[in-house]
Write a protein that holds these residues in place. Structure first.
Motif, PDB file in Angstrom:
ATOM      1  N   TYR A 191      -0.122 -20.074  46.053  1.00  0.00           N
ATOM      2  CA  TYR A 191      -0.373 -18.828  46.476  1.00  0.00           C
ATOM      3  C   TYR A 191      -2.173 -19.034  46.803  1.00  0.00           C
ATOM      4  O   TYR A 191      -2.715 -18.036  46.609  1.00  0.00           O
ATOM      5  CB  TYR A 191      -0.399 -17.657  45.479  1.00  0.00           C
ATOM      6  N   GLU A 192      -2.522 -20.190  47.173  1.00  0.00           N
ATOM      7  CA  GLU A 192      -3.891 -20.480  47.241  1.00  0.00           C
ATOM      8  C   GLU A 192      -4.505 -19.700  48.304  1.00  0.00           C
ATOM      9  O   GLU A 192      -5.647 -19.454  48.447  1.00  0.00           O
ATOM     10  CB  GLU A 192      -4.261 -22.098  47.376  1.00  0.00           C
ATOM     11  N   PHE A 193      -3.549 -19.131  49.233  1.00  0.00           N
ATOM     12  CA  PHE A 193      -4.072 -18.378  50.568  1.00  0.00           C
ATOM     13  C   PHE A 193      -4.439 -16.956  50.117  1.00  0.00           C
ATOM     14  O   PHE A 193      -4.991 -16.235  50.921  1.00  0.00           O
ATOM     15  CB  PHE A 193      -3.115 -18.262  51.522  1.00  0.00           C
ATOM     16  N   ALA A 194      -4.203 -16.822  48.738  1.00  0.00           N
ATOM     17  CA  ALA A 194      -4.555 -15.375  48.166  1.00  0.00           C
ATOM     18  C   ALA A 194      -6.054 -14.966  48.362  1.00  0.00           C
ATOM     19  O   ALA A 194      -6.419 -13.847  48.681  1.00  0.00           O
ATOM     20  CB  ALA A 194      -4.274 -15.148  46.949  1.00  0.00           C
ATOM     21  N   ASP A 195      -6.909 -16.033  48.432  1.00  0.00           N
ATOM     22  CA  ASP A 195      -8.361 -15.750  48.496  1.00  0.00           C
ATOM     23  C   ASP A 195      -8.551 -15.326  49.853  1.00  0.00           C
ATOM     24  O   ASP A 195      -9.414 -14.569  50.227  1.00  0.00           O
ATOM     25  CB  ASP A 195      -9.073 -17.205  48.637  1.00  0.00           C
ATOM     26  N   GLU A 196      -7.803 -15.975  50.899  1.00  0.00           N
ATOM     27  CA  GLU A 196      -8.184 -15.366  52.366  1.00  0.00           C
ATOM     28  C   GLU A 196      -7.776 -13.938  52.482  1.00  0.00           C
ATOM     29  O   GLU A 196      -8.441 -13.275  53.521  1.00  0.00           O
ATOM     30  CB  GLU A 196      -7.462 -16.239  53.144  1.00  0.00           C
ATOM     31  N   LEU A 197      -6.792 -13.645  51.758  1.00  0.00           N
ATOM     32  CA  LEU A 197      -6.344 -12.247  51.883  1.00  0.00           C
ATOM     33  C   LEU A 197      -7.203 -11.264  51.018  1.00  0.00           C
ATOM     34  O   LEU A 197      -7.214  -9.678  51.214  1.00  0.00           O
ATOM     35  CB  LEU A 197      -4.848 -12.040  51.170  1.00  0.00           C
ATOM     36  N   GLY A 198      -7.828 -11.571  50.317  1.00  0.00           N
ATOM     37  CA  GLY A 198      -8.649 -10.631  49.398  1.00  0.00           C
ATOM     38  C   GLY A 198      -8.256 -10.334  48.116  1.00  0.00           C
ATOM     39  O   GLY A 198      -8.848  -9.417  47.509  1.00  0.00           O
ATOM     40  N   ALA A 199      -7.152 -10.989  47.604  1.00  0.00           N
ATOM     41  CA  ALA A 199      -6.376 -10.433  46.506  1.00  0.00           C
ATOM     42  C   ALA A 199      -7.162 -11.079  45.490  1.00  0.00           C
ATOM     43  O   ALA A 199      -7.528 -12.244  45.339  1.00  0.00           O
ATOM     44  CB  ALA A 199      -4.986 -10.984  46.445  1.00  0.00           C
ATOM     45  N   SER A 200      -7.083 -10.263  44.202  1.00  0.00           N
ATOM     46  CA  SER A 200      -7.334 -10.714  43.105  1.00  0.00           C
ATOM     47  C   SER A 200      -6.237 -11.664  42.189  1.00  0.00           C
ATOM     48  O   SER A 200      -5.224 -11.190  42.681  1.00  0.00           O
ATOM     49  CB  SER A 200      -7.577  -9.718  41.785  1.00  0.00           C
ATOM     50  N   THR A 201      -6.608 -12.533  41.528  1.00  0.00           N
ATOM     51  CA  THR A 201      -5.595 -13.423  40.894  1.00  0.00           C
ATOM     52  C   THR A 201      -5.812 -13.710  39.471  1.00  0.00           C
ATOM     53  O   THR A 201      -6.992 -13.742  39.108  1.00  0.00           O
ATOM     54  CB  THR A 201      -5.543 -14.915  41.655  1.00  0.00           C
ATOM     55  N   LEU A 202      -4.723 -13.651  38.824  1.00  0.00           N
ATOM     56  CA  LEU A 202      -4.817 -13.940  37.253  1.00  0.00           C
ATOM     57  C   LEU A 202      -3.629 -15.092  36.969  1.00  0.00           C
ATOM     58  O   LEU A 202      -2.435 -14.667  37.284  1.00  0.00           O
ATOM     59  CB  LEU A 202      -4.441 -12.480  36.495  1.00  0.00           C
ATOM     60  N   ALA A 203      -4.153 -15.958  36.426  1.00  0.00           N
ATOM     61  CA  ALA A 203      -2.964 -16.943  35.972  1.00  0.00           C
ATOM     62  C   ALA A 203      -3.279 -17.782  34.683  1.00  0.00           C
ATOM     63  O   ALA A 203      -4.405 -17.701  34.010  1.00  0.00           O
ATOM     64  CB  ALA A 203      -3.272 -18.236  37.049  1.00  0.00           C
ATOM     65  N   ALA A 204      -2.121 -17.836  33.952  1.00  0.00           N
ATOM     66  CA  ALA A 204      -2.276 -18.136  32.528  1.00  0.00           C
ATOM     67  C   ALA A 204      -2.577 -19.621  32.335  1.00  0.00           C
ATOM     68  O   ALA A 204      -2.205 -20.694  33.344  1.00  0.00           O
ATOM     69  CB  ALA A 204      -0.849 -18.075  31.774  1.00  0.00           C
ATOM     70  N   GLU A 205      -3.298 -20.106  31.360  1.00  0.00           N
ATOM     71  CA  GLU A 205      -3.310 -21.607  31.165  1.00  0.00           C
ATOM     72  C   GLU A 205      -2.587 -22.213  30.326  1.00  0.00           C
ATOM     73  O   GLU A 205      -2.168 -23.398  30.405  1.00  0.00           O
ATOM     74  CB  GLU A 205      -4.934 -21.582  30.561  1.00  0.00           C
ATOM     75  N   TYR A 206      -1.995 -21.311  29.405  1.00  0.00           N
ATOM     76  CA  TYR A 206      -0.939 -21.977  28.249  1.00  0.00           C
ATOM     77  C   TYR A 206       0.500 -21.657  28.674  1.00  0.00           C
ATOM     78  O   TYR A 206       0.955 -20.846  29.452  1.00  0.00           O
ATOM     79  CB  TYR A 206      -1.157 -21.057  26.828  1.00  0.00           C
TER      80      TYR A 206
END
Length: 267
Positions: free
Chosen positions: A51-66
């Motif tokens: 989903y790295e293209f999300a930046d181009e769409l202007g979306a916020s992203t939230l991803a877990a580390e654990y």
């Protein structure tokens, strides 16, 4: 606890949540895992990259580390079962194949797991709530896309092979039905992939808890077959050749989600 999440604020009213992308383990979890679990086979592999293209769409992203082997961010804090039949809980006890996750007597203690709830689960959900509240305050509505992936064949959890794209709206309760129909239509245009709405995966805790169409918060889960973008078994390599056409569909789904919101809530 090390960093527990990655959050990036966007500029459109869409948040993409990735609760099962994490790879970190606590010492107690790492020490107790059976050998077959050390490679973290039940991870939603490479989802941030997909989903790295999300930046181009202007979306916020939230991803877990654990890892979900520490605590499952897509289960309720009271650990009430989400699905009838085989499933995994807030603190998974088995692999997706049904094999015990921990060597006997080496499960994390009740006290350790209480810290995972406080220090891993809570921050993720606080960030999720805060961003949805911000989006709704700024735009008048908020859109939530919960991004998952899973091995395409897991006999312990479901019969046969999953459809490639599994959309879930908690049987229509987590988003407006016209939105679900539009997302289904986008999938149908790409007939090299199979899809289903509210099949085996109807949406986990995040979709069910935060999706509230009456409050103008629309949530959709996508459970994507890993065969559409990666090697499903160790070493779980990302396959750019497979991922590229899959990303075309994902981008259309997210663009369609945003366009639906703009059309529905236009002033």
């Amino acid at each position: 606890m090390e960093k527990v999440l990655n959050f990036k604020q966007g500029r459109v009213p869409l948040l993409i949540s990735m609760p099962h992308a994490g790879l970190r383990l606590t010492p107690a979890v790492q020490a107790g895992l059976i050998p077959e679990a050390q490679s973290l086979p039940d991870t939603d592999w490479h989802i941030p990259r997909l989903y790295e293209f999300a930046d181009e769409l202007g979306a916020s992203t939230l991803a877990a580390e654990y890892s979900r082997f520490v605590v499952d961010l897509n289960r309720p804090s009271d650990d009430k079962p989400m699905y009838v039949g085989a499933t995994t809980g807030l603190y998974p006890a088995t692999l997706f194949d049904g094999v015990p996750l921990f060597r006997e007597g080496l499960e994390p203690s009740v006290e350790e797991r209480a810290t995972y709830l406080q220090q891993v689960w809570m921050p993720y959900h606080q960030a999720l709530q805060q961003e949805l509240a911000r989006l709704k305050a700024e735009f008048g509505y908020a859109l939530l896309f919960d991004a998952h992936s899973i091995r395409s064949v897991i006999p312990h959890l479901f019969d046969g092979k999953l459809p490639d794209f599994n959309l879930g709206t908690f049987n229509g309760a987590s988003c407006d039905p016209t939105l679900a129909s539009q997302l289904e239509a986008i999938c149908a245009r790409h007939d090299q992939f199979t899809h289903v709405l509210n099949g085996r995966f109807k949406g986990g805790h995040i979709t069910r808890h935060y999706g509230n169409p009456e409050q103008d918060i629309h949530a959709v889960q996508l459970e994507l077959c890993q065969s559409t973008y990666m090697e499903e078994f160790e070493p779980f390599n990302y396959r750019p050749d497979l991922a590229a056409p899959t990303q075309v569909v994902l981008r259309e789904l997210l663009e369609g989600f945003v366009a639906w919101g703009q059309k529905t809530y236009k002033k």
